[in-house]
Design an enzyme around this catalytic site. Structure first.
Site, short mmCIF file in Angstrom:
data_model
loop_
_atom_site.label_atom_id
_atom_site.label_comp_id
_atom_site.label_asym_id
_atom_site.label_seq_id
_atom_site.Cartn_x
_atom_site.Cartn_y
_atom_site.Cartn_z
N HIS A 1 17.01 4.68 -0.38
CA HIS A 1 18.10 4.19 0.47
C HIS A 1 18.48 2.80 -0.01
O HIS A 1 17.96 1.79 0.44
CB HIS A 1 17.62 4.14 1.92
CG HIS A 1 18.67 3.73 2.91
ND1 HIS A 1 19.91 4.33 2.97
CD2 HIS A 1 18.65 2.80 3.89
CE1 HIS A 1 20.60 3.78 3.95
NE2 HIS A 1 19.87 2.84 4.52
N GLN B 1 20.22 -3.63 18.33
CA GLN B 1 21.44 -2.82 18.39
C GLN B 1 21.15 -1.34 18.16
O GLN B 1 21.67 -0.47 18.86
CB GLN B 1 22.43 -3.32 17.34
CG GLN B 1 22.97 -4.73 17.58
CD GLN B 1 24.11 -4.75 18.59
OE1 GLN B 1 24.05 -4.08 19.61
NE2 GLN B 1 25.15 -5.51 18.29
N ILE B 2 20.32 -1.03 17.15
CA ILE B 2 20.00 0.38 16.90
C ILE B 2 19.15 0.93 18.03
O ILE B 2 19.40 2.04 18.53
CB ILE B 2 19.29 0.57 15.54
CG1 ILE B 2 20.19 0.11 14.39
CG2 ILE B 2 18.92 2.03 15.34
CD1 ILE B 2 19.54 0.23 13.01
N GLY C 1 11.56 -1.36 19.01
CA GLY C 1 12.64 -2.26 18.64
C GLY C 1 13.83 -2.01 19.54
O GLY C 1 14.36 -0.89 19.57
N ARG D 1 19.75 -7.01 7.89
CA ARG D 1 20.43 -7.71 6.79
C ARG D 1 21.54 -8.62 7.30
O ARG D 1 22.18 -8.35 8.30
CB ARG D 1 21.04 -6.71 5.82
CG ARG D 1 20.07 -6.12 4.85
CD ARG D 1 20.80 -5.51 3.67
NE ARG D 1 21.58 -4.33 4.02
CZ ARG D 1 22.42 -3.73 3.19
NH1 ARG D 1 22.62 -4.22 1.98
NH2 ARG D 1 23.07 -2.65 3.56
N ASN E 1 14.39 -1.40 7.15
CA ASN E 1 14.61 -1.59 5.71
C ASN E 1 13.64 -2.60 5.10
O ASN E 1 13.14 -3.46 5.81
CB ASN E 1 16.05 -2.05 5.48
CG ASN E 1 17.04 -0.90 5.51
OD1 ASN E 1 16.78 0.15 4.95
ND2 ASN E 1 18.16 -1.09 6.19
#
EC number: 1.1.1.37
Length: 320
Positions: free
Chosen positions: A176, A13-14, A10, A83, A121
């Site tokens: 979480h 952004q992360i 992936g 999200r 998530n």
């Protein structure tokens, strides 16, 4: 000796932030994987070109082929949908479950010996599904959540007490999400438990309760501010802390979504607990004692995660 190989599944952004941090810390060579053509290659090249100024030695590459993650020592999974305002982490379940199936199969085929950290998530259900799809040993697959939630808790506490966050110890148990359990009784400032700081007049119970709630809402707060995405700096930094502990056999005590089989009265279940992360992966689950109220909150969180796992099984028959 060859440098460790870090595969980032992936390149959003992360993923991009993970690649930059891994390079700056010289944790190893980095492969950015994404199905979006050009994105991982572009980010890898951009980071590589920062190397001469930042003075790091690390090879950076981007790819759309799982074959290029072959032999990775660490895989960090961020692939999936993030999200948007008004969405809970649980709203992402159906979409991201399909992503975990593809990722799990790719890791199993090309990097079966890797230590895998999942960030996607809803975290606790996704790390469980990723482990199921990949078939990797349970101790080699975990989820990044507790380090992030604890970091948020520590940041808010340091702000409240106007002290260095280096002197604040805090950790969070459970899933979480909205049911996470920030443990006030086990959190300290320079070794002084938070309940004692209330007695000393440093803060009030109401303020601590507000900080606990803000910790639970930490991700949603950022989603609401950004409007078009979710947090990425703190999640990436938290995952790198876990990866570094594994690669350097630091044996850090870090909370994460780990496979619990016997501790906390749980049998074969992924949920956020304190762990020791070293060269063997998740080498130990640290079982702490809880009072009646803490246990009730933890049980509530566990039940929420169990509901998500059951939903995953309902979506994909192969998980049943």
């Amino acid at each position: 000796m060859a440098r460790p190989k870090i595969a980032l599944i992936g390149a959003g952004q992360i993923g991009g932030t993970l690649a930059h941090l891994a390079a700056l810390k010289e944790l190893g060579d980095v492969v950015l994987f994404d199905i979006a053509e050009g994105i991982p290659e572009g980010k890898a090249l951009d980071i590589a070109e920062s190397g001469p100024s930042a003075k790091f030695d690390a090879r950076m590459s981007g790819t759309q082929s799982y074959a290029d993650i072959a032999g990775a020592d660490v895989c960090i999974v961020t692939a999936g949908v993030a999200r948007k305002p008004g969405m809970s982490r649980d709203d992402l379940l159906g979409i991201n479950l399909k992503v975990m199936k593809s990722v799990g199969e790719g890791i199993a085929a090309h990097a079966p010996n890797a230590f895998v950290i999942c960030i996607t998530n809803p975290l606790d259900a996704m790390v469980w599904a990723l482990r199921e799809f990949s078939g990797l040993p349970h101790e080699k697959v975990c989820g990044m959540a507790g380090v992030l939630d604890s970091a948020r808790f520590r940041h808010f506490l340091a702000d409240e007490f106007d002290v260095s966050m280096k002197d604040v110890t805090a950790f969070v148990l459970g899933g979480h999400g909205d049911t996470m359990v920030p443990l006030v009784r086990y959190s300290t400032v320079a070794g002084i438990p938070l309940p004692d700081l209330v007695k000393m007049g440093w803060t009030t119970q109401d303020k601590l309760d507000a900080i606990v709630q803000r910790t639970r809402d930490g991700g949603a707060e950022i989603v609401g501010l950004l409007k078009t995405g979710s947090a990425f700096y703190a999640p990436a930094t938290s995952a790198i802390e876990m990866a570094e502990s594994y690669l350097k056999d630091q044996k850090r005590v870090l909370p994460c979504a780990a496979y619990v089989d016997g501790a906390y009265g749980l049998k074969g279940f992924y949920v956020g607990v304190p762990t020791v992360i070293g060269a063997g992966g998740v080498e130990r689950v640290v079982e702490i004692s809880m009072n009646k109220d803490e246990q009730a909150m933890f049980d509530n969180s566990v039940n929420a995660v169990k509901g998500l796992v059951a939903a995953c099984k309902g979506i994909d028959d192969s998980l049943s």
